[in-house]
Design a protein around this motif. Sequence first.
Motif, short mmCIF file in Angstrom:
data_model
loop_
_atom_site.label_atom_id
_atom_site.label_comp_id
_atom_site.label_asym_id
_atom_site.label_seq_id
_atom_site.Cartn_x
_atom_site.Cartn_y
_atom_site.Cartn_z
N LEU A 1 0.81 -1.22 0.00
CA LEU A 1 0.00 0.00 0.00
C LEU A 1 0.85 1.27 0.00
N TYR A 2 2.16 1.12 0.28
CA TYR A 2 2.99 2.33 0.25
C TYR A 2 3.13 2.88 -1.19
N LYS A 3 2.64 2.14 -2.15
CA LYS A 3 2.64 2.65 -3.52
C LYS A 3 1.59 3.75 -3.71
N ILE A 4 0.69 3.89 -2.74
CA ILE A 4 -0.27 5.00 -2.78
C ILE A 4 0.29 6.13 -1.93
N LEU A 5 0.48 7.31 -2.55
CA LEU A 5 1.07 8.44 -1.86
C LEU A 5 0.06 9.59 -1.79
N LYS A 6 0.03 10.26 -0.65
CA LYS A 6 -0.84 11.43 -0.50
C LYS A 6 -0.05 12.67 -0.90
N ALA A 7 -0.66 13.52 -1.74
CA ALA A 7 0.04 14.69 -2.26
C ALA A 7 -0.81 15.95 -2.05
N ASN A 8 -0.12 17.08 -2.07
CA ASN A 8 -0.78 18.35 -1.74
C ASN A 8 -1.51 18.96 -2.94
N LYS A 9 -2.05 20.13 -2.69
CA LYS A 9 -2.85 20.83 -3.71
C LYS A 9 -2.02 21.16 -4.95
N LYS A 10 -0.76 21.49 -4.76
CA LYS A 10 0.10 21.85 -5.90
C LYS A 10 0.20 20.70 -6.89
N ASP A 11 0.35 19.49 -6.40
CA ASP A 11 0.56 18.34 -7.27
C ASP A 11 -0.73 17.59 -7.61
N ASN A 12 -1.72 17.64 -6.75
CA ASN A 12 -2.88 16.76 -6.94
C ASN A 12 -4.23 17.46 -6.86
N PHE A 13 -4.26 18.73 -7.24
CA PHE A 13 -5.54 19.41 -7.43
C PHE A 13 -5.41 20.18 -8.73
N TRP A 14 -6.08 19.71 -9.79
CA TRP A 14 -5.87 20.28 -11.12
C TRP A 14 -6.79 21.46 -11.36
N GLU A 15 -6.19 22.57 -11.81
CA GLU A 15 -6.97 23.76 -12.17
C GLU A 15 -6.50 24.27 -13.51
#
Length: 928
Positions: A158-172
């Motif tokens: 499960l460590y293959k799933i990483l939590k990322a911040n708005k800069k990397d994982n919120f698309w605008e």
Amino acid sequence: MKSAQIRQTFLDFFKEKQHEVVSSAPMVIKNDPTLMFTNAGMNQFKDLFLGNSEIKYARIADSQKCLRVSGKHNDLEEVGVDTYHHTMFEMLGNWSFGNYFKKEAIEWAWELLVDVYKIDKDRLYFTVFEGDEQDGTEMDEDAYNLWKAILEKNNLPLYKILKANKKDNFWEMGDTGPCGPCSEIHVDLRNDDEIAKIPGRELVNADHPQVVEIWNLVFMEFNRMANGELKSLPAKHVDTGMGFERLAMVLQGKQSNYDTDVFMPTIDKISQLTGVKYQNTLDVSVKTDVAIRVIADHVRAVTFSIADGQLPSNTGAGYVIRRILRRAIRYGYSFLDQKEPFINELVSVLAKQMGEAFPELLAQQELITKVIREEEDSFLRTLEKGIHRFENYLATANDKTVDGEFAFELYDTFGFPIDLTELMATENNFDVDMPGFIVALDKQKERSRAAGKIEADDWVVLREDDVEEFIGYDYTEADTYLTKYRRIVAKGEEFYQLVFRLTPFYPEGGGQVGDTGYIDNGFEKVEILDTKKENNLIIHFVKELPKDYYTKFKIVVSNDRNLTACNHSATHLMHQALREILGTHVEQKGSLVNAEYLRFDFSHFEKLNDEQLQQIEDFVNEKIQANIPLNEHREIPITKAEEAGAMMLFGEKYGDVVRMIEFGDSKELCGGIHVDNTSEIKLFKIKSEGSVAAGIRRIEALTNIGAGNWLKEKVDIIAENNLTGLIPLEIKNQVEEFKNNLMDECLKVSNDCKDIDLKSPGVSQLDAITNAINEFTKIKLPQNIIEGLNTKKKEILKAAEEGNKEKASQIKDELLGKVEVVNGVNVIAQKIDLDDSAAIKDLAFQLKGQIDNLFMVLGAEVNGKPNLTIVVSEELSKTKNLHAGNIIREAAKEMRGGGGGQPFYATAGGSNVEGIQAAIAKALSFIA
């Protein structure tokens, strides 16, 4: 797997998942002031996300051409340096518009990558949005749990799933508009030894060249408002984008995008043309490799942009394309020692390699090659001028530091990258004032941002359920309601944009200008200044907002729609004429249609001669006289239009249902306003023909009242200058009959003709004779009459030449007596009375030969226009670092003009004769 197969496999996979496969939209965006280029796969579907267009297909798949060179999404500086950033790239995407959501998107992504493309699942990593407290958004638990289920099923940690911040994982997309959390898929391309040292999860989103993002799954569920607030969209959508070039790198087992068959044919050709071996290293100190990668990337961007209809130019999108191409030329010049054009020879490689997927490359290969070749020729000359300017600077420098402002001048005026300036400085034991350069560069960027900045408030919706409808093909006025409005500020000026339930106003598009007019609710009248289309909405621009939003308005088009229609329909007929007379290689490359005239740009590689122009005029006028009725197919399937042979323009994105305009054999897809019958056009007259770019010609023409008035003025000039005195009596009658017939024809066009002042004050007899020769040749009067006019013309020219010589001699004596010494320099600065540019030049060189150490500025009025001449002696240019061409460019601004020339002699013209003295003073300031 070859790149073409990779692309097709993606499209076939999603076609099996009930997705409609659509073609790429053009890279150059129209009808959206917030974007210049398509920078993401979702741009062409923006209207669907916003709810401004009907959703025809709930599932779509495509490969979209994208360009990222400016703004928020800007990859330019990384191009050629790393392995995976590009200016132009393809984005493979699958889309759901209110249909499926996260579950299907994530499960299909896994299926395609692992089961179909056979990517090693142990090398994949997945990121999910961790939430953002400031936005009030929570972690994307749904995406996390979906990936978790897949990993558990496949016995992956499960460590293959990483939590990322708005800069990397919120698309605008931008500061406002549709947006949402995303889940990225990354792949680790390192060898096993490297993986054993540092786990891949530690390098995700760390800009490692071999641990790269390959696919981004965006879950579009919010709309970012102008105040930063997030509001839920009416429906939830899926927007995915997978980098085609990166996918090819993974599937072909390469360490760089440039090593794949997407780029290697171009790279091999560059090496062949330049004789420079590609060493295939990412060591940035190997400048030749960086240069080859930059050129291979940039030529794709420029080639596809030209194919989409965007030519290099000095403004807007064309300026961006020109800068990209010049960047490639500079790299070839600086690091591959290429002093002659060669980039244009790469077009054939791209056309052969990608022409099947993008047939526009094959169709326009010759045009693209010629345009790039001309741009190369032009810019290489500019580089040589810049180097000469640099050498002059070093020769007069007081210390061993190149001033930052001067380095910026080389960058801005001559296109020198700062590293080229640093290289030349180092070769001469100079340093460059980099802080000063950065300050000047930042100032320019701030000016550019301010000039192009548009601030828009959120829409205020007055009628939630109303659907906007255009009725302008049938009406020029209507009773309607305002459905929404917003305030915008553009270039420091405040406007309001209005959207109505019904509107007869045609929005700018297809070359036709937007309508103007007014709205009136009985107690207040508001002027509509312009009409444009944005995100499928027809936007009306006003300076003031109506006080009562909810009342019924009468909305009225007040510009002369009929004359605009005449010019637009004549454009179609002329397009047909060009293709029949010049050949089917002719394609429309731009147009402007308004009530006054029409302008038409088209692909052709040589100047049109008088006979061809006459043939085109005759062809169109025959169609006008044939009384051909309009056959409008307002809604026709595009397949039917294709079968009918309708003209379709490169760079346009057509829907499944289109509008076809038919005048006999002339058939074009067009959304503009047209006449009901060609007879309404009355008369067609070509005013001018010339070049606007390599392989691109431009015709300006007049119809109806405009054509009639123009011809009447020509005939009146002949009459008013008594030129008929040169003509025998029997021919006089013929001329008079011609004039009367023309007058009658013009009066048929409109009764308004009789109220127009036809005189042309200030036209000299010489001009009148020249016009007469041209017109009499066209109406085929006897040759002896034309020869007589030519003889008269020569007599006038000879007499003028003799008179100017005598006058110039007198002026020369006067100027020799007015030499002043300023800072050790012999200066002549005078406005002279000499209406002949050739005589002024001769005078200037005589004085230059007689006076040492001379700085001379002569102003004059030539043919009613301001004229400026600057002379700088050779020794003065070297000792004082003065350049006549550079000085005159600045001075001519005072006359609202421009010019240029050599270091020792330069001339300029303009439009403001009142500015001559100010221009002389401006030039003198350079030696003050």
